[in-house]
Scaffold this motif. Structure first.
Motif, PDB file in Angstrom:
ATOM      1  N   ASP B 167       0.832  -1.216   0.000  1.00  0.00           N
ATOM      2  CA  ASP B 167       0.000   0.000   0.000  1.00  0.00           C
ATOM      3  C   ASP B 167       0.864   1.262   0.000  1.00  0.00           C
ATOM      4  O   ASP B 167       0.508   2.268  -0.613  1.00  0.00           O
ATOM      5  CB  ASP B 167      -0.918   0.024   1.235  1.00  0.00           C
ATOM      6  CG  ASP B 167      -2.026  -1.009   1.134  1.00  0.00           C
ATOM      7  OD1 ASP B 167      -2.179  -1.615   0.045  1.00  0.00           O
ATOM      8  OD2 ASP B 167      -2.726  -1.231   2.145  1.00  0.00           O
ATOM      9  N   THR B 168       1.963   1.186   0.706  1.00  0.00           N
ATOM     10  CA  THR B 168       2.845   2.355   0.787  1.00  0.00           C
ATOM     11  C   THR B 168       3.478   2.648  -0.572  1.00  0.00           C
ATOM     12  O   THR B 168       3.542   3.801  -1.019  1.00  0.00           O
ATOM     13  CB  THR B 168       3.927   2.123   1.870  1.00  0.00           C
ATOM     14  OG1 THR B 168       3.265   1.905   3.106  1.00  0.00           O
ATOM     15  CG2 THR B 168       4.857   3.308   1.993  1.00  0.00           C
ATOM     16  N   ILE B 169       3.919   1.592  -1.231  1.00  0.00           N
ATOM     17  CA  ILE B 169       4.495   1.776  -2.570  1.00  0.00           C
ATOM     18  C   ILE B 169       3.426   2.316  -3.518  1.00  0.00           C
ATOM     19  O   ILE B 169       3.670   3.241  -4.311  1.00  0.00           O
ATOM     20  CB  ILE B 169       5.085   0.440  -3.094  1.00  0.00           C
ATOM     21  CG1 ILE B 169       6.298   0.054  -2.244  1.00  0.00           C
ATOM     22  CG2 ILE B 169       5.456   0.552  -4.571  1.00  0.00           C
ATOM     23  CD1 ILE B 169       6.835  -1.336  -2.511  1.00  0.00           C
ATOM     24  N   SER B 170       2.245   1.771  -3.408  1.00  0.00           N
ATOM     25  CA  SER B 170       1.156   2.181  -4.292  1.00  0.00           C
ATOM     26  C   SER B 170       0.820   3.666  -4.093  1.00  0.00           C
ATOM     27  O   SER B 170       0.604   4.413  -5.055  1.00  0.00           O
ATOM     28  CB  SER B 170      -0.048   1.285  -3.987  1.00  0.00           C
ATOM     29  OG  SER B 170      -1.157   1.748  -4.633  1.00  0.00           O
ATOM     30  N   ARG B 171       0.806   4.092  -2.843  1.00  0.00           N
ATOM     31  CA  ARG B 171       0.491   5.497  -2.553  1.00  0.00           C
ATOM     32  C   ARG B 171       1.608   6.425  -3.069  1.00  0.00           C
ATOM     33  O   ARG B 171       1.344   7.509  -3.573  1.00  0.00           O
ATOM     34  CB  ARG B 171       0.328   5.662  -1.047  1.00  0.00           C
ATOM     35  CG  ARG B 171      -0.195   6.984  -0.627  1.00  0.00           C
ATOM     36  CD  ARG B 171      -1.682   6.924  -0.359  1.00  0.00           C
ATOM     37  NE  ARG B 171      -2.241   8.232  -0.171  1.00  0.00           N
ATOM     38  CZ  ARG B 171      -3.372   8.502   0.477  1.00  0.00           C
ATOM     39  NH1 ARG B 171      -4.081   7.521   0.988  1.00  0.00           N
ATOM     40  NH2 ARG B 171      -3.821   9.716   0.592  1.00  0.00           N
ATOM     41  N   ALA B 172       2.845   5.984  -2.929  1.00  0.00           N
ATOM     42  CA  ALA B 172       3.967   6.782  -3.457  1.00  0.00           C
ATOM     43  C   ALA B 172       3.853   6.911  -4.971  1.00  0.00           C
ATOM     44  O   ALA B 172       4.070   7.983  -5.550  1.00  0.00           O
ATOM     45  CB  ALA B 172       5.296   6.145  -3.065  1.00  0.00           C
TER      46      ALA B 172
END
Lengths: 459, 406
Positions: B167-172
């Motif tokens: 999720d963190t990668i996706s948000r970045a």
């Protein structure tokens, strides 16, 4: 073979790889802090241990206080760093001498000296009110022994650092001021730093700023930066963006990128601009002779006559860039990997004196100290706010002015510099980078610099 | 002297996986064990940090020292206390992190780190307290690069959670996908601060609430008293080490049980963060935030608002995805500036019209928290390289923020 040598050899034998650094690294320090002339605390610290960094398709690093806990990692990956510069590591020893050993004066005597300095500062007759004065003295000895593919490097650097925080008010204004003084060496350094005289001058100057400082209107004018300002600019706007790992992207998610990553031109500024980084300056905070990858240290001219000359390199970036390493790798402690770091970064002095530097400035501002700086993560947009600043009128330093803001682009500032005087002063700093974060001792400095027709804002 | 006044032992194991351009750059395994030894006799004390207790001289001549102005004081509490919240997933990662590595990729070149920590803290005091506490931390931040544009996000968790990594990668990536340059000139704007920016700025508010900062005049709260209105009524900031966030602890360095401390309650300054000795100076009780001599926050929380994060972006605002390099010009007045990083997005009538780039917030801390108009319902647990103090934060809409550009 000493016991330590034996331990390093023993650790190295567990890592059968092409490039292996084994390091024992210890920093012993004592911090004495006083608040308003009363002792706040005495803090002693010995932080040391062993580390191994090796290359096995990627970079691996392990650290511990116990050598037996250092073992190869299980992961097998093809890393971003795919190769390294395989030059023979240097053998050698370097150190900074303590002419007056740090241990030659007792703790009680050191506290008494700091109390005397505090007393002198607190007894100054000023119109403003000095609300709070924290004086912190720190002495440390950094010792490292490194074994790299059979070569041995031994380093020892003692350092003295004095920092202070002042809270003063007057005329309806409150200011907070913070600054550091420091060098490598023994207790003779403390005498040479003339801490008491520096502080007395500072308190009087800040009193004058509070009592008689006048506001300015924003606009373009000539600016002269003292060595405190030229030093921070050399460090932040030139040193950091010239770290090759940053240019290549290795720090993109941490300390950031560099304007050099996307810039096509080699020209950055006026031909009057020369910036160097030199770890071989005796008694500097960033002193060393051989870096933590076993490469001999040397002076690097980062900007020559306004153009990019060379970057700070380690073995890994040098291989990628197809250049020799210039010995810029350092680790801040036993539990940190060596990274490309500045040492002592400065604008190279010119050949005029200070009077000649300001004599044809009709209307300008002399920034003597700053209250705040910061810079964007590509090292282009920066902001410095003067704390002690003075107007320059018809070539003469005049009255204090209140808090001028110098905010602009690195390339604009470097292009606006048309003169440097023949002075050279260094100030200490702790430079951050890497993950886990590494604060490492450096110096930054330069001469007084003249910038033509730059925008000065107000808060 | 027969025994120390207090001994704190910290043993940590840390695994750091660093990603550069979507490839693994380094895998670091750090083991660190050290002791902080507090010797005290009357109002005289020293603190010594060593890796082995046999390196501490217990016979230090404290009598020769002058008395100290503020003297660390431990709670009169005895007996054993033990607490452990250790996640097996984090522990297993230390054996071999290979299963995590394939997740560290993106449609854009990806940069960042994932860090796992196992940490044990022990405290023994002269009053017979023997406390031990073990925790696990799992945290990461990623910066996705899309040509001249970038986006960043972060997570902080006490347990291993691959979903949070994804999720963190996706948000970045989402923030990095916003492109197009849009010039912003110096002036006042309504801005939306992401949880990453809140993490950075709220840490400075919390350190300003440390009794030491207040006592020395280095805080915009030095001239304020509990009960004063210092922020918007929408804004509540607390230090909450009693939850599940990173850096939650059950006892502080003076054996005092930690507690949830509301620093600012619906705009009203409620309490500084204190240890026993600084509490005495300020005539208040400790809040369980020692630090010997220096009280500090543990892990922060800003209470959520009532609107969705997307609704905060409905009007004309500038969204700050991230920031860095926060520096104070004047701590007494809270005057600071900080530099925008990654997606600083100009939004007109609810639609992104471009990225303003590396503009600066140059304002006063008190004015920022007073200018909060809305907070989002959604909150995120974050910590990253330039906002290392963990916390859980909503998005914040702040009115009339002064922006400058170089």
């Amino acid at each position: 073979m000493t016991q330590k040598e034996d331990e390093l050899e023993s650790i190295a034998s567990k890592f059968p790889f092409k490039y292996v650094e084994v390091r024992h690294h210890q920093i012993s320090s004592r911090v004495i802090s006083l608040m308003n002339g009363e002792l706040l605390g005495v803090y002693d610290e010995v932080e040391g241990g062993y580390s191994v960094r090796y290359f096995n398709g990627a970079l691996f690093f392990a650290s511990s206080q116990s050598p037996e806990e250092l073992n190869p990692s299980p992961e097998r990956v093809s890393g971003w760093s795919s190769d390294f510069l395989d030059v023979e590591p240097e053998n050698g020893t370097y150190q900074v001498d303590e002419k007056t050993p740090l241990t030659s004066v007792s703790l009680e005597e050191k506290i008494a000296l700091l109390k005397d300095i505090s007393k002198e500062v607190l007894s100054q007759k000023i119109e403003s009110k000095l609300h709070n004065f924290v004086l912190t003295y720190s002495e440390s000895v950094e010792e490292k022994e490194i074994l790299i593919n059979g070569s041995r490097i031994v380093g020892r650097v003692p350092r003295i650092l004095v920092s202070y925080n002042l809270v003063m008010s007057g005329n309806g204004r409150t200011i907070t001021a913070w600054h550091e003084l420091g060098e490598s060496g023994g207790l003779e350094t403390l005498r040479e730093l003339k801490v008491g005289a520096h502080l007395v001058e500072r308190v009087k100057a800040l009193d004058r700023v509070l009592q008689t400082g006048k506001g300015i209107s924003p606009g373009r004018r000539d600016v002269v930066l003292s060595p405190i300002l030229s030093g921070i600019m050399a460090h932040e706007s030139v040193g950091h963006p010239f770290e090759a790992d940053r240019v290549l992207g290795r720090e993109f998610a941490q300390a950031g990128t560099s304007y050099l990553a996307t810039m096509n031109s080699r020209r950055l500024g006026n031909p009057a601009v020369n910036v160097a980084d030199d770890p071989t300056i005796q008694n500097s905070m960033g002193y060393y002779q051989i870096d933590d990858e076993g490469v001999k240290a040397r002076r690097k001219l980062l900007i020559r006559e306004g153009e990019v000359n060379e970057l700070l390199q380690n073995r890994f970036t040098a291989k990628r860039n197809n250049v020799p390493s210039n010995g810029s790798a350092r680790a801040s402690g036993f539990d940190r990997e060596p990274l490309i770091r500045m040492s002592n970064t400065f604008f190279v002095p010119g050949d005029m004196n200070f009077r000649e530097l300001i004599e044809d400035v009709k209307e300008g501002i002399f920034f003597k100290t700053y209250m705040e700086w910061n810079i964007d993560d590509m090292r282009m947009g920066q902001r410095y706010i003067g704390l002690e600043a003075y107007e320059i009128r018809r070539g003469e330093i005049g009255d204090p002015v209140l808090f001028p803001v110098l905010e602009g682009k690195t390339t604009d500032f470097l292009s606006a510099i048309d003169g440097a005087d023949d002075s050279l002063e260094f100030y200490p700093g702790t430079c951050g980078k890497g993950d886990p974060d590494q604060g490492i001792p450096v110096s930054m400095g330069g001469p007084d610099l003249r910038l033509r027709n730059v925008m000065v804002k107000v808060i | 002297m027969s025994s120390p006044y207090a001994v704190q032992e910290i043993f940590s194991q840390t695994l750091v996986i660093k990603v550069v351009e979507s490839r693994i750059e380094t895998i670091q395994r750090l083991r660190d064990r050290y002791f902080n030894v507090l010797l005290r006799k009357g109002n005289r004390f020293t603190v010594t940090k060593v890796s082995s207790l046999d390196k501490v001289s217990l016979d230090k001549a404290l009598d020769q020292l002058p008395e100290s102005r503020i003297v660390p004081t431990v709670m009169e509490r005895s007996g054993k206390f033990s607490f452990s919240k250790v996640d097996k997933g984090v522990v297993n990662l230390f054996e071999d992190s290979s299963r995590l590595l394939p997740l560290l990729s993106s449609k854009y070149p990806l940069y960042g780190t994932v860090t796992a920590t196992i940490i044990t803290k022990r405290l023994t005091t002269i009053h017979g307290f023997e406390g031990e506490e073990s925790r696990t931390w799992f945290q990461g931040y990623f910066r996705a690069k899309n040509g001249d544009y970038s986006g960043q996000w972060a997570f902080a968790s006490s347990s291993y959670d691959e979903r949070k990594v994804r999720d963190t990668i996706s948000r970045a990536e989402e923030y990095a996908s916003i492109t197009g340059h849009y010039d912003v000139s110096d002036g006042k704007y309504n801005v939306v601060l992401s949880p990453l920016v809140m993490g950075n700025l709220m840490a400075t508010v919390a350190y300003s609430a440390s009794g030491y900062s207040i006592m020395t005049g280095n805080s915009f709260l030095s001239t304020r008293k509990p009960g004063d209105v210092v922020a918007s009524e929408k804004f509540t900031l607390m230090d909450n080490p009693k939850g599940d966030e990173l850096n939650s602890w059950e006892f502080d360095d003076e054996a005092v049980p930690t507690r949830r401390t509301t620093i600012i309650d619906r705009g009203v300054y409620t309490s500084p963060l204190l240890n026993i000795e600084v509490g005495k100076v300020l005539d208040r009780e400790t809040t369980g935030n020692a630090g010997w001599v220096y009280p500090r926050p543990w892990t922060l929380e800003v209470l959520p608002g009532e609107v969705s994060e997307s609704s905060l972006l409905d009007g004309n605002v500038i969204l700050f995805n991230n920031n860095w390099y926060t520096r104070f010009q004047n701590r007494a007045e809270g005057q600071f500036s900080t530099v925008g990083r990654d997606a600083v997005v100009v939004i007109k009538e609810g639609k992104p019209v471009g990225v303003a780039g590396r503009v600066r917030i140059a304002d006063k801390l008190g004015k920022i928290i007073s200018g909060i108009k809305e907070l989002s319902k959604e909150r995120y647990s974050v910590a990253w390289w330039d906002a290392p103090l963990p916390g859980v934060y909503p998005f914040a809409l702040v009115e009339g923020v002064n922006l400058t550009r170089a």
